[in-house]
Write an enzyme that holds these catalytic residues in place. Structure first.
Site, PDB file in Angstrom:
ATOM      1  N   ARG A 304       0.832  -1.209   0.000  1.00 20.35           N
ATOM      2  CA  ARG A 304       0.000   0.000   0.000  1.00 20.35           C
ATOM      3  C   ARG A 304       0.868   1.262   0.000  1.00 20.35           C
ATOM      4  O   ARG A 304       0.460   2.303  -0.516  1.00 20.35           O
ATOM      5  CB  ARG A 304      -1.017   0.000   1.147  1.00 20.35           C
ATOM      6  CG  ARG A 304      -2.166   0.970   0.910  1.00 20.35           C
ATOM      7  CD  ARG A 304      -3.225   0.924   1.998  1.00 20.35           C
ATOM      8  NE  ARG A 304      -4.329   0.027   1.726  1.00 20.35           N
ATOM      9  CZ  ARG A 304      -5.374   0.302   0.928  1.00 20.35           C
ATOM     10  NH1 ARG A 304      -5.454   1.461   0.319  1.00 20.35           N
ATOM     11  NH2 ARG A 304      -6.326  -0.581   0.752  1.00 20.35           N
ATOM     12  N   GLU A 706     -10.033   5.462   6.940  1.00 24.81           N
ATOM     13  CA  GLU A 706      -8.613   5.779   6.923  1.00 24.81           C
ATOM     14  C   GLU A 706      -8.224   7.105   6.255  1.00 24.81           C
ATOM     15  O   GLU A 706      -7.300   7.771   6.731  1.00 24.81           O
ATOM     16  CB  GLU A 706      -7.834   4.640   6.237  1.00 24.81           C
ATOM     17  CG  GLU A 706      -7.867   3.349   7.031  1.00 24.81           C
ATOM     18  CD  GLU A 706      -7.322   2.182   6.231  1.00 24.81           C
ATOM     19  OE1 GLU A 706      -7.967   1.781   5.248  1.00 24.81           O
ATOM     20  OE2 GLU A 706      -6.238   1.695   6.575  1.00 24.81           O
TER      21      GLU A 706
END
Ligand code: LUZ
Ligand code: MOS
Length: 754
Positions: A304, A706
């Site tokens: 990520r 997030e």
């Protein structure tokens, strides 16, 4: 709808793991862990501990009937160390006693000798010694090598970000209870009930069907309970399987902080090149991820970082390489943002560096290079639904960046010991688990014969409000009072094979599964009503707990209809399954379309520095955020505020420190500071961008867990900006967090207390 948990939380009636009534005969487990970061165990003497009155048993690797293995992505982590220890805090044994206090006392009496080996705490050192968790990965777009010659300006540097303690209010824990025939029921404070179930079955050497995992809610997770809630649950279950008594393992705060992994610290190199008109032409970076002593989720986190390495900018030539470096620290793990924030910090550092050298404000560089629809991400996905330019425009028109800049300049030229600074932080965050198969979920819906409804999904409520969203979905589809609907605990026997509640995707995945189940039931009931009333299905709708035909209210209520359906033997239960369509990723090519969609936003942070003391206060943070069409503004705004503050904490005050021996020095709340009510910005203004949303999001309401954390990165650069107006010779170190000590050194060059 208000968060359905508010009242329970405020009155203390909400049930967490520690509130579950204790069954007679319950024993308590305390973990004995390695005092040394790397070495070989030469002897352990449990005699004195075992002689302590009230100590029932000490369980070690020798008691494991199945595999001594808890690794998820890579099988490289033992539940209990057998001969080698790899980090301070690594579990070696579980002391089971009549009370926690007795087990704690007994722990002090265990005598262990370890022959020490070299300790690595620095990721670059690990990489040089070829201590890697997985082979490095590289994401590439265009051709960086041949682009540098076309650049008018090139800047190179290093940017480091530190780890972060999750500090969920509820520490890790589990309570396991023996059932019949060797079955075990585990209540676990986990984001991933299925991970707990699978790992427990594997360690016990039995089928997953013999393990039931139940989660009512957890007191915060932030990623820290995606993988690392597992060992304590497995230990409790192992205790149950050996003693045939209930066993509870709840970590004390000190044990939790010492034994569990945190956000990954990263050290990174960057090289960025611009054209004459300040477009980014090329960007190269190398990320050194400090993974700790085992893989845990590090490979996925590293991935990520690569996905978000260019943040909100379009760069035609990119080369990003990442190393997952094995060190002698507790295995670092998922933490809100999951490597994304670490990647974004590097490019924001590169832009800040370039802007200073070029003598222009960073936001001009940022704005010039914003991603647009049709641009290609380095991983091959083509950007669509990009809102960055309209978000920037909204920020300018609502908050007037120019006049804020002017006010700050005026303030700074009329003040000598106090300086202000500001920054802009755009965020682009991809929504979906990067591992495509994880993007699935299920929901089970029962309609009871009195018309009330019970819902189970794979979603774990961790304070983020997902249960409220689930309730809203069902109430909206059935058009009944939400008081008649109950959100059941998350339980592996009702909803199986769940993905952890993570990746900001929980409401999308589980909500869509729930939507499907509810729609099937609605269709069945509508057909039943049409039958009963002798009209065509298309003429019937259910609204506000009543049946309507051709727009007219009938006398038939929802409750009556449900009973009629039951008597006709129509199934009032449905299971919904959802798998995100269109997503894919090819790891051989490092290309694909991994994300269902992206969330965009922009934060403006304003700070005031006390240039004598090096302290600072945030005056305001202004955010324009792309919620799509928010299905619950209270819940979603709460996520933005919480994410922002958590990100600011990571960037400013939360300072994890391990010494060279791999011991955690910041191991208490007196040495590890998180934001409190005094450190939050004086005002936080959230402006939702009015957009269409996307059908990939639940009710067009975009994922919000997030993305806002990364607004906190702006805090670093606002401080950096303010220091520059006090000390023009200040050279940014891009070494987060920007603690008051570092600010003071930045202001005054060096610290000489003589
Ligand atoms: N967890 C995970 C995550 O297993 N995969 C992901 O892509 C992810 N992303 C964000 C947070 N947790
Ligand atoms: Mo997470 S970092 O979405 O568990």
């Amino acid at each position: 709808m208000k968060n359905i948990d508010s009242k329970g939380h405020v009155t203390g009636k909400s049930i967490y793991l520690d509130d579950i009534p204790i069954i007679q005969g319950t024993q308590f487990g305390v973990v004995f862990d390695s005092p040394v970061a790397h070495g070989t165990i030469t002897s352990i003497d449990y005699t004195k501990a075992l002689e302590t009155p009230g100590v029932i048993r000490i369980i070690t690797h020798e008691d494991i009937p199945g595999q001594n293995q808890i690794g998820g992505i890579i099988l490289d982590e033992q539940l209990f160390a057998s001969t080698e220890v790899h980090f301070v805090g690594q579990p070696i044994a579980l002391i089971i006693a009549e009370s926690n206090q007795i087990a704690f006392e007994a722990r002090k009496l265990i005598e262990i000798e370890i022959s020490k080996k070299d300790v690595i705490v620095d990721p670059r050192e690990a990489q040089q010694k070829d201590e890697l968790i997985i082979p490095p990965r590289t994401f590439e777009l265009g051709d960086t090598e041949n682009s540098w010659e076309n650049c008018a300006h090139i800047f190179e540097g290093q940017a480091d970000s530190n780890g972060q303690e999750h500090l969920y209010i509820e520490t890790q824990g589990a309570y396991a209870i023996p059932m019949e025939n060797g079955h075990i029921r585990i209540s676990s404070s986990t984001q991933g009930p299925t991970v707990v179930q699978r790992t427990t079955a594997n360690v016990l050497g039995i089928g997953m069907h013999k393990i039931e995992v139940d989660v009512i809610r957890i007191g915060g997770g932030f990623g820290g309970k995606e993988d690392q809630a597992t060992p304590w649950a497995v230990m409790a279950a192992l205790g149950v399987s050996i003693l045939n008594l209930p066993v509870k393992v709840v970590l004390s705060r000190l044990d939790d902080m010492r034994m569990t992994g945190k956000r990954h610290p990263y050290s990174s190199d960057y090289k960025i090149g611009f054209s004459k008109d300040l477009k980014i032409i090329a960007y190269e970076t190398t990320f050194y991820q400090n993974a700790g002593a085992a893989a845990d989720l590090s490979p996925a986190v590293m991935e990520r970082t690569l996905f978000h390495g260019t943040n909100s900018y379009f760069i035609p030539n990119v080369k990003m390489t990442a190393y997952s470096c094995k060190t002698n620290l507790p295995p670092n793990t998922a933490f809100r943002g999951f490597g994304g924030p670490q990647g974004m910090f590097v490019i924001e550092s590169a832009l800040s560096h370039a802007a200073k050298e070029l003598g222009i404000p960073t936001h001009e560089l940022q704005k010039l290079n914003l991603l647009k629809n049709g641009n290609e991400f380095p991983y091959g996905q083509i950007a669509d639904g990009v809102e960055l330019n309209s978000i920037w425009h909204e920020m300018e028109s609502k908050f007037d960046i120019g006049s804020i800049e002017k006010e700050i300049d005026e303030f700074n030229s009329s003040h000598t010991d106090v300086k202000k600074g500001f920054s802009l932080m755009p965020v682009t965050f991809g929504i979906s688990f990067t591992k495509t198969p994880m993007n699935q979920a299920r929901a089970l819906v029962h309609i009871y014969t009195d018309g009330s409804v019970g819902i189970s999904t794979g979603a774990v409520e961790m304070g983020q409000g997902v249960n409220t969203k689930m309730l809203q979905i069902a109430a909206q589809i059935f058009s009944i009072d939400s008081k008649c609907i109950k959100l059941e605990s998350t339980n592996t026997t009702r909803v199986a094979n769940t993905s952890p509640s993570a990746a900001s995707s929980t409401a999308d995945l589980n909500g869509k599964a729930l939507q499907k189940a509810c729609n099937v039931l609605l269709e069945r009931l509508t057909t039943c009503a049409a039958d009963h009333l002798n009209v065509s299905c298309t003429d019937v709708i259910l609204k506000d707990g009543m049946v309507y035909t051709n727009g007219n209210k009938t006398k038939l209520t929802w409750d009556q209809l449900v009973m009629i359906a039951f008597l006709k033997r129509i199934c009032l239960t449905e299971n919904g399954h959802y798998a995100t369509p269109t997503i894919n990723f090819d790891m051989n090519k490092e290309k694909g379309h991994p994300f269902a969609y992206h969330v965009y936003g922009l934060a403006l942070a304003q700070v005031t520095l006390d240039c004598i003391r090096g302290t600072y206060e945030f005056d305001a943070v202004k955010i324009v955020h792309d919620f799509g069409k928010t299905m619950n503004p209270d819940v979603d705004f709460g996520q933005v505020e919480g994410g922002l503050i958590q990100g600011m904490g990571w960037m400013t005050m939360e300072e994890i420190h391990y010494n060279d021996e791999g011991q955690l020095m910041s191991n208490t709340l007196s040495t590890y500071k998180i934001p409190d009510i005094y450190s939050v910005p004086k005002t936080v203004t959230i402006e939702p961008l009015d957009t269409e949303g996307t059908d990939m999001a639940i009710l067009k309401s975009k994922a919000v867990g997030e993305p806002p954390l990364m607004y906190g990165i702006g805090a670093y650069f606002a401080i950096d900006n303010a220091i520059k107006s006090f000390n023009p010779n200040f050279t940014s170190t891009f070494d987060a967090p920007f603690t008051h000590e570092k600010v003071l050194m930045g202001l005054h060059g060096s610290l000489d207390f003589e």
